[in-house]
Design a protein around this motif. Structure first.
Motif, PDB file in Angstrom:
ATOM      1  N   PHE A  40     -45.399  -9.305 -53.160  1.00  0.00           N
ATOM      2  CA  PHE A  40     -45.868  -9.413 -51.784  1.00  0.00           C
ATOM      3  C   PHE A  40     -46.204 -10.864 -51.423  1.00  0.00           C
ATOM      4  CE2 PHE A  40     -49.205  -9.514 -48.568  1.00  0.00           C
ATOM      5  CZ  PHE A  40     -48.643  -8.739 -47.564  1.00  0.00           C
ATOM      6  N   ALA A  41     -46.764 -11.603 -52.367  1.00  0.00           N
ATOM      7  CA  ALA A  41     -47.070 -13.018 -52.106  1.00  0.00           C
ATOM      8  C   ALA A  41     -45.793 -13.778 -51.760  1.00  0.00           C
ATOM      9  CB  ALA A  41     -47.759 -13.637 -53.322  1.00  0.00           C
ATOM     10  N   ILE A  42     -44.709 -13.477 -52.468  1.00  0.00           N
ATOM     11  CA  ILE A  42     -43.420 -14.113 -52.169  1.00  0.00           C
ATOM     12  C   ILE A  42     -42.921 -13.678 -50.796  1.00  0.00           C
ATOM     13  CG2 ILE A  42     -41.004 -14.274 -52.881  1.00  0.00           C
ATOM     14  CD1 ILE A  42     -41.988 -13.988 -55.770  1.00  0.00           C
ATOM     15  N   ASP A  43     -43.015 -12.378 -50.509  1.00  0.00           N
ATOM     16  CA  ASP A  43     -42.570 -11.871 -49.211  1.00  0.00           C
ATOM     17  C   ASP A  43     -43.357 -12.513 -48.066  1.00  0.00           C
ATOM     18  OD1 ASP A  43     -40.754 -10.236 -50.470  1.00  0.00           O
ATOM     19  OD2 ASP A  43     -42.049  -8.462 -50.435  1.00  0.00           O
ATOM     20  N   ALA A  44     -44.668 -12.668 -48.262  1.00  0.00           N
ATOM     21  CA  ALA A  44     -45.487 -13.282 -47.216  1.00  0.00           C
ATOM     22  C   ALA A  44     -45.087 -14.738 -46.992  1.00  0.00           C
ATOM     23  CB  ALA A  44     -46.965 -13.189 -47.586  1.00  0.00           C
ATOM     24  N   ARG A  67     -49.311 -22.302 -44.197  1.00  0.00           N
ATOM     25  CA  ARG A  67     -48.938 -21.229 -45.107  1.00  0.00           C
ATOM     26  C   ARG A  67     -50.125 -20.755 -45.930  1.00  0.00           C
ATOM     27  NH1 ARG A  67     -44.344 -21.570 -49.834  1.00  0.00           N
ATOM     28  NH2 ARG A  67     -46.025 -22.603 -50.980  1.00  0.00           N
ATOM     29  N   ALA A  68     -50.910 -21.695 -46.437  1.00  0.00           N
ATOM     30  CA  ALA A  68     -52.061 -21.310 -47.259  1.00  0.00           C
ATOM     31  C   ALA A  68     -53.020 -20.424 -46.477  1.00  0.00           C
ATOM     32  CB  ALA A  68     -52.773 -22.564 -47.766  1.00  0.00           C
ATOM     33  N   GLU A  69     -53.196 -20.751 -45.184  1.00  0.00           N
ATOM     34  CA  GLU A  69     -54.087 -19.964 -44.333  1.00  0.00           C
ATOM     35  C   GLU A  69     -53.556 -18.543 -44.154  1.00  0.00           C
ATOM     36  OE1 GLU A  69     -55.779 -20.141 -39.719  1.00  0.00           O
ATOM     37  OE2 GLU A  69     -54.226 -21.532 -40.409  1.00  0.00           O
ATOM     38  N   LEU A  70     -52.256 -18.426 -43.886  1.00  0.00           N
ATOM     39  CA  LEU A  70     -51.651 -17.113 -43.665  1.00  0.00           C
ATOM     40  C   LEU A  70     -51.776 -16.238 -44.904  1.00  0.00           C
ATOM     41  CD1 LEU A  70     -49.884 -15.316 -41.749  1.00  0.00           C
ATOM     42  CD2 LEU A  70     -47.911 -16.239 -42.978  1.00  0.00           C
ATOM     43  N   LEU A  71     -51.412 -16.780 -46.067  1.00  0.00           N
ATOM     44  CA  LEU A  71     -51.450 -15.976 -47.286  1.00  0.00           C
ATOM     45  C   LEU A  71     -52.877 -15.594 -47.666  1.00  0.00           C
ATOM     46  CD1 LEU A  71     -48.473 -16.861 -47.411  1.00  0.00           C
ATOM     47  CD2 LEU A  71     -48.717 -17.008 -49.886  1.00  0.00           C
ATOM     48  N   ALA A  72     -53.824 -16.506 -47.478  1.00  0.00           N
ATOM     49  CA  ALA A  72     -55.213 -16.190 -47.804  1.00  0.00           C
ATOM     50  C   ALA A  72     -55.770 -15.105 -46.882  1.00  0.00           C
ATOM     51  CB  ALA A  72     -56.071 -17.447 -47.720  1.00  0.00           C
ATOM     52  N   PHE A  74     -53.924 -12.695 -45.515  1.00  0.00           N
ATOM     53  CA  PHE A  74     -53.351 -11.454 -46.053  1.00  0.00           C
ATOM     54  C   PHE A  74     -54.169 -10.981 -47.254  1.00  0.00           C
ATOM     55  CE2 PHE A  74     -49.078 -12.379 -44.058  1.00  0.00           C
ATOM     56  CZ  PHE A  74     -49.024 -11.213 -43.319  1.00  0.00           C
ATOM     57  N   GLY A  75     -54.516 -11.910 -48.133  1.00  0.00           N
ATOM     58  CA  GLY A  75     -55.298 -11.557 -49.309  1.00  0.00           C
ATOM     59  C   GLY A  75     -56.667 -11.001 -48.951  1.00  0.00           C
ATOM     60  N   GLN A  76     -57.306 -11.588 -47.934  1.00  0.00           N
ATOM     61  CA  GLN A  76     -58.609 -11.092 -47.496  1.00  0.00           C
ATOM     62  C   GLN A  76     -58.498  -9.652 -46.997  1.00  0.00           C
ATOM     63  OE1 GLN A  76     -61.835 -12.800 -47.418  1.00  0.00           O
ATOM     64  NE2 GLN A  76     -62.280 -10.610 -47.243  1.00  0.00           N
ATOM     65  N   LEU A 135     -52.811 -15.673 -52.442  1.00  0.00           N
ATOM     66  CA  LEU A 135     -53.418 -14.555 -51.733  1.00  0.00           C
ATOM     67  C   LEU A 135     -54.935 -14.540 -51.910  1.00  0.00           C
ATOM     68  CD1 LEU A 135     -50.945 -11.633 -52.602  1.00  0.00           C
ATOM     69  CD2 LEU A 135     -51.158 -12.813 -50.403  1.00  0.00           C
ATOM     70  N   PHE A 136     -55.375 -14.854 -53.121  1.00  0.00           N
ATOM     71  CA  PHE A 136     -56.801 -14.786 -53.457  1.00  0.00           C
ATOM     72  C   PHE A 136     -57.222 -16.115 -54.092  1.00  0.00           C
ATOM     73  CE2 PHE A 136     -54.691 -10.664 -54.202  1.00  0.00           C
ATOM     74  CZ  PHE A 136     -55.284  -9.898 -53.204  1.00  0.00           C
ATOM     75  N   PRO A 137     -57.503 -17.127 -53.279  1.00  0.00           N
ATOM     76  CA  PRO A 137     -57.799 -18.461 -53.835  1.00  0.00           C
ATOM     77  C   PRO A 137     -58.987 -18.498 -54.788  1.00  0.00           C
ATOM     78  CG  PRO A 137     -57.351 -18.593 -51.479  1.00  0.00           C
ATOM     79  CD  PRO A 137     -57.442 -17.137 -51.812  1.00  0.00           C
ATOM     80  N   GLN A 138     -59.905 -17.527 -54.673  1.00  0.00           N
ATOM     81  CA  GLN A 138     -61.079 -17.514 -55.544  1.00  0.00           C
ATOM     82  C   GLN A 138     -60.938 -16.535 -56.705  1.00  0.00           C
ATOM     83  OE1 GLN A 138     -63.594 -19.734 -55.097  1.00  0.00           O
ATOM     84  NE2 GLN A 138     -62.221 -20.509 -53.498  1.00  0.00           N
TER      85      GLN A 138
END
Length: 327
Positions: A40-44, A67-72, A74-76, A135-138
């Motif tokens: 999913f991370a790749i798809d995003a 991109r980092a904002e969008l994926l994070a 999604f992860g949230q 997706l989950f930076p932390q």
């Protein structure tokens, strides 16, 4: 708390039991395997490329979304979804209606347990650590290391569907272990011990109290004795016969030597103290290559279809010629 815990390892290393051990903690919700998150991370990321491909005429680029904002984000959302579905995951009624077994262990002992974060032990996640961090930076990662000989014995006696082994033979088992563990070792080096923590299966079994004290310190969670309960119960076991001999004369000894050498190193030497920006950049480049490859598959498929149609037309013309295509 968007700070999930990913246990990464070769399969048959104890990731399932470690997930459920951590899941006995009042603040950690155990999860079934999530083999969809890495892809999913790749798809995003592919979606982001599409949303910015037209520059000022693209929705994401015109809004200056990174991109980092969008994926994070999604992860949230994924994190909130999992935590908010805790009651459905714990409840037995829905499982009974679906014809599923109840969880192997009680998930919550008290209704006021926060369970604000979750733990996931999917072995395939070792291939997607870079993407999962987007997706989950932390997120925190636990590299569970088990001696390769024990893993190979278990792999050769594990039948996921009841009929077929997870690996075909001894060499495939060693190659399976090497692929996954090399990814985990690279992540250790790339992100350092503040992000990836190495724990030994032998310590978890032989010195559980000490091992879990240190692990929970890394995770930033207070110690809880409840987490040791799953260790006394065998789940997802391969039931290896005591006299089982995995040796196969067709196995390449070089593969065995490489695996055993890496296994001994992981057992004998501590993990690297400093993160390596060079290896982190390598993993970032590999993630971007995956995004480019999978993002272009549709175009390549269309091009292949057009080429096939063109060749079919040419063949038809040749067959229709007076020489019947033999000229």
């Amino acid at each position: 708390m968007n700070k999930p815990i990913f246990i990464v390892s070769s399969g048959r290393s104890g990731s399932t039991i470690l997930t459920w051990c951590l899941g006995q903690h009042p603040n950690i919700l155990p999860q079934e395997e999530s083999n969809w998150l890495g892809p999913f991370a790749i798809d995003a990321a592919i979606g982001y490329e599409r949303g910015t491909a037209r520059g000022e005429r693209g929705q994401l680029s015109a809004s200056f979304v990174q991109r980092a904002e969008l994926l994070a984000l999604f992860g949230q959302t994924i994190n909130d979804l999992i935590v908010n579905h805790r009651s459905q995951f714990e409840g037995t009624n829905l499982r009974q209606q679906a014809g599923w077994h109840p969880p192997p262990f009680k998930i919550s002992r008290y209704s006021n347990e926060p369970k604000s974060r979750w733990a996931d032990g999917t072995p395939e996640n070792c291939f997607y650590i870079c993407g999962l961090r987007k997706l989950f930076p932390q997120a925190l990662f636990v590299h569970l290391v088990r001696d390769v000989t024990d893993v190979v014995r278990s792999l050769l006696n594990f039948f996921p569907d009841g009929r077929n082994r997870l690996v075909a033979n001894e060499q495939a088992a060693y190659e399976y272990w090497l692929r996954k563990v090399n990814c985990c070792v690279e992540a250790e080096k790339a992100y350092g011990p503040e992000v990836v923590y190495r724990i030994h299966y032998s310590d978890m079994i032989e010195r559980p109290d000490s091992a879990f004290h240190t692990l929970l310190d890394f995770l930033g969670e207070p110690y809880s004795t409840q987490k040791l309960k799953p260790l006394v119960q065998r789940i997802n076991s391969a039931n290896v016969p005591p006299d089982f001999n995995p040796s196969d004369p067709t196995t390449d000894p070089a593969i065995v030597e490489r695996a055993r050498q890496l296994s001994d190193e992981l057992q004998s030497y501590s993990q690297q103290r400093e993160a390596s920006s060079e290896i982190a950049e390598k993993l970032e480049a590999e993630f971007n290559q995956r995004v480019e490859y999978f993002g272009s598959l549709g175009t390549k498929y269309s091009e292949a279809q057009n080429l096939i149609a063109k060749l079919e037309r040419e063949c038809a013309l040749l067959n229709a010629s007076p020489a019947g295509g033999r000229g």
